[in-house]
Design an enzyme around this catalytic site. Structure first.
Site, PDB file in Angstrom:
ATOM      1  CG  ASP A  98       0.069  14.504  -6.043  1.00 35.20           C
ATOM      2  OD1 ASP A  98       1.059  14.246  -6.756  1.00 35.20           O
ATOM      3  OD2 ASP A  98      -1.101  14.414  -6.459  1.00 35.20           O
ATOM      4  CD  GLU A 120      -1.610  19.459  -9.757  1.00 35.13           C
ATOM      5  OE1 GLU A 120      -1.286  18.396  -9.205  1.00 35.13           O
ATOM      6  OE2 GLU A 120      -1.541  19.619 -10.996  1.00 35.13           O
ATOM      7  CD  GLU A 134       0.627   9.486  -5.734  1.00 38.36           C
ATOM      8  OE1 GLU A 134      -0.186   8.713  -5.170  1.00 38.36           O
ATOM      9  OE2 GLU A 134       1.544   9.067  -6.470  1.00 38.36           O
ATOM     10  CG  HIS A 211       2.028   6.125 -13.381  1.00 41.16           C
ATOM     11  ND1 HIS A 211       2.200   6.695 -12.143  1.00 41.16           N
ATOM     12  CD2 HIS A 211       1.396   7.038 -14.128  1.00 41.16           C
ATOM     13  CE1 HIS A 211       1.680   7.915 -12.163  1.00 41.16           C
ATOM     14  NE2 HIS A 211       1.176   8.142 -13.350  1.00 41.16           N
ATOM     15  NE  ARG A 213       5.494   3.705  -4.664  1.00 38.40           N
ATOM     16  CZ  ARG A 213       6.372   4.294  -5.449  1.00 38.40           C
ATOM     17  NH1 ARG A 213       5.964   5.126  -6.386  1.00 38.40           N
ATOM     18  NH2 ARG A 213       7.673   4.072  -5.325  1.00 38.40           N
ATOM     19  CG  HIS A 244       5.861   5.219 -15.679  1.00 31.18           C
ATOM     20  ND1 HIS A 244       6.961   4.907 -14.922  1.00 31.18           N
ATOM     21  CD2 HIS A 244       5.360   6.355 -15.140  1.00 31.18           C
ATOM     22  CE1 HIS A 244       7.125   5.809 -13.956  1.00 31.18           C
ATOM     23  NE2 HIS A 244       6.150   6.708 -14.077  1.00 31.18           N
TER      24      HIS A 244
END
Ligand code: UD1
Ligand code: UDP
Length: 383
Positions: A98, A120, A134, A211, A213, A244
Site C-alpha cells: 500500500d 498483500e 495507504e 512513523h 503520516r 526510522h
C-alpha cells in the site's frame, strides 16, 4: 517455451522485507525469469534489506529525497517506471501492499498494459484517511490488479464484498516466510549494546516503531511522551527504539523522548537484527504494519498505537490490542501489561493467522497456473 518475465517492484523497507523472499522463490522456478525493479523510495533502509537477503536489483530508480511529498514520490516513480518497463519487458508486474511505490508501480503497469499481481491484497480499514495514504493506495491497486494474493481469508472476503471475484488466492503473508529465514536461537547481534541487553532477566525490553503520516504532530507527541513516562515508571524496563530515518520522526523523538531514563535510541536495524531482537523482547509497542504480523508469530504481545487496524486477525486471536494515540491510553495499557502478569500472559502466546512460511511458493504456483504453465491451482492457506 520462453521463460515468463516476472518483475517485482518495491521501494520501502517493509515492501523489501516482504518481497525479497518472493524474488528469490521466483528465481528458483524453472519457467520464470525473476526481475527486480526498486524505486528506492527509501534508500538506506531499502539497501539494508537487499543486503540481508542478497537481492541485486535489475533496475533502480533512486528517487528518494529528504522530506519527500506524496506527489513527488508518485510522479518520480511513474516517470522512472516507463523506462524500466520498456527495458525489462515484463510479462507481469508484482507490487506489494500500500505504499506510494505500490500505487505508482501498478498504475505504470496499467499504462503499459502489463498485468499486475498484488501481493498483500485485500487489507482494509474503510477509512480513506487512515492509514494515510495507504488505505487509498491499496484500494486503487485493487482496481488495477489482475491477480490478488491475499494473506488471509478475511482479506479475500473484503475484496469479494467489493465485487472482485476473479484471480483471488489466499496465500499467507510473505513476511512469515522472511521471519523463518532470519530468526535463530544462537543469533549474535553486531553491536555490544544489543548483545548485552538483559534478556530474560528482571529487566524487560520494549521494542518500538512509530512513523505513520496520520500520526505526525499531536499523536506522535502523545506517543513519545507516554513512552517516556512508561520507561520512567518502570525500573525493570529497557525501552529499545530503532528510530526510522524520517526527519519528522527523528524530530519528535529528539524533542520528547531522547534523554529519558532506560531509553535506548538506536539507528534502524537490519531486518535480521530486528527480527531477532523482537524474538528476545517482552512487549512490542508500534504503529507499524509489519510488526503487527511478525510479533504474534513470535508470541510477543503487541500494543498498536493507532486508532484502527487493517490487521484484525491477531486482535481476534488476543495477541494484539489497539491502544490509540492518546497519552493516557498508551500509558494505561502499557502499564497494565508491565504490571499485571495475568494481563501479559493472556496475550503472550504464539499464533500464526498471517502465514505458515509458504506464501511465496503459493504465489509462484499461482502465477504459473495463471499463465497455463502449471495444471493445479495452489490450495489456499488456511490459518
Ligand atoms: C513509507 C510509506 C509507508 C510505509 C513506510 C515504511 C508511503 C506514502 N509511505 O512511509 O506506507 O509504512 O514507508 O517505513 O508510501 N528516509 C531516509 N532514508 C531511508 C528512508 C527514509 O532518509 O532509507 C527519510 C527521507 O527523508 C524521506 C522520509 O524519510 O523523505 C520519509 O520517507 P517516505 O517513504 O516518504 O515515508 P515513510 O514515513 O517512510
Ligand atoms: N524493521 C527493521 N528494522 C527496524 C525497524 C523495523 O528491519 O529498525 C522491520 C520490521 O521487522 C518489519 C518492517 O521493518 O518487518 C516494518 O517496517 P515499517 O514499520 O517501516 O513499515 P510498515 O510495516 O508499517 O509499513
Amino acid at each position: 517455451m520462453e521463460k515468463l518475465r516476472i518483475m517485482s517492484v518495491f521501494g520501502t523497507r517493509p515492501e523489501a522485507i516482504k518481497m525479497c523472499p518472493l524474488v528469490q522463490e521466483l528465481a528458483n522456478r524453472e519457467g520464470i525469469e525473476s526481475l527486480c525493479c526498486v524505486t528506492a523510495q527509501h534508500r538506506q533502509m531499502l539497501d539494508s534489506v537487499l543486503e540481508v537477503f542478497q537481492v541485486k536489483p535489475d533496475w533502480d530508480l533512486d528517487i528518494m529525497t529528504p522530506r519527500q511529498t506524496l506527489s513527488t514520490i508518485t510522479s518520480k516513480c511513474l516517470t522512472g517506471m516507463d523506462e524500466a518497463i520498456d527495458a525489462l519487458k515484463p510479462d507481469m508486474i508484482l507490487v506489494h501492499g500500500d505504499t506510494s511505490t505500490t500505487f505508482a508501480g501498478a498504475l505504470s503497469a496499467f499504462y503499459h498494459q502489463v498485468p499486475v499481481g498484488h501481493v498483500e491484497a485485500g487489507l482494509r480499514t474503510y477509512d480513506k484517511y487512515s492509514p494515510f495514504p495507504e488505505e487509498m493506495n491499496r484500494k486503487l491497486v485493487s482496481a488495477i490488479a489482475d491477480l490478488y494474493f491475499c494473506p488471509t481469508a478475511n482479506n479475500r472476503k473484503n475484496l469479494e464484498r467489493e465485487g472482485i471475484t476473479e484471480g483471488l488466492f489466499v496465500t499467507g503473508n510473505t513476511v512469515i516466510d522472511a521471519l523463518k529465514t532470519t530468526v535463530r536461537e544462537d543469533y549474535k547481534f553486531s553491536t555490544d549494546e544489543l548483545n548485552h541487553l538483559p534478556y530474560g532477566e528482571k529487566k524487560i525490553v520494549l521494542l518500538v516503531t512509530c512513523h505513520r503520516r496520520e500520526n505526525y504532530g499531536e499523536p506522535m507527541r502523545n506517543i513519545m511522551l507516554a513512552l517516556r513516562q512508561i520507561a520512567q515508571e518502570h525500573e525493570d524496563v529497557e525501552l529499545v527504539y530503532p528510530v526510522h530515518l524520517s526527519p519528522v520522526v527523528r524530530e519528535a523523538v529528539d524533542t520528547y523522548l531522547r534523554g529519558g531514563p532506560r531509553v535506548h535510541l538506536i539507528d534502524p536495524l537490519p531486518a535480521d537484527e530486528m527480527h531477532n531482537l523482537m524474538a528476545r523482547s517482552y512487549l512490542v509497542l508500534t504503529d507499524s504494519g509489519g510488526l503487527q504480523e511478525e510479533a504474534p508469530a513470535l508470541g510477543k504481545p503487541v500494543l498498536v498505537m493507532r486508532r484502527e487496524t487493517e490487521r484484525p486477525e491477531a486482535v481476534a486471536a488476543g495477541t494484539v490490542k489497539l491502544c490509540g494515540v492518546e497519552y493516557d491510553d498508551v500509558l494505561r495499557m502499557g502499564n497494565e501489561l508491565l504490571r499485571s502478569r495475568e494481563a501479559y500472559d493472556a496475550m503472550a502466546h504464539a499464533v500464526n493467522p498471517y502465514g505458515d512460511g509458504h506464501a511465496c511458493a503459493r504465489i509462484a504456483d499461482a502465477i504459473l497456473w495463471h499463465f497455463g504453465r502449471r495444471s493445479e491451482r495452489p490450495a489456499d492457506f488456511n490459518a
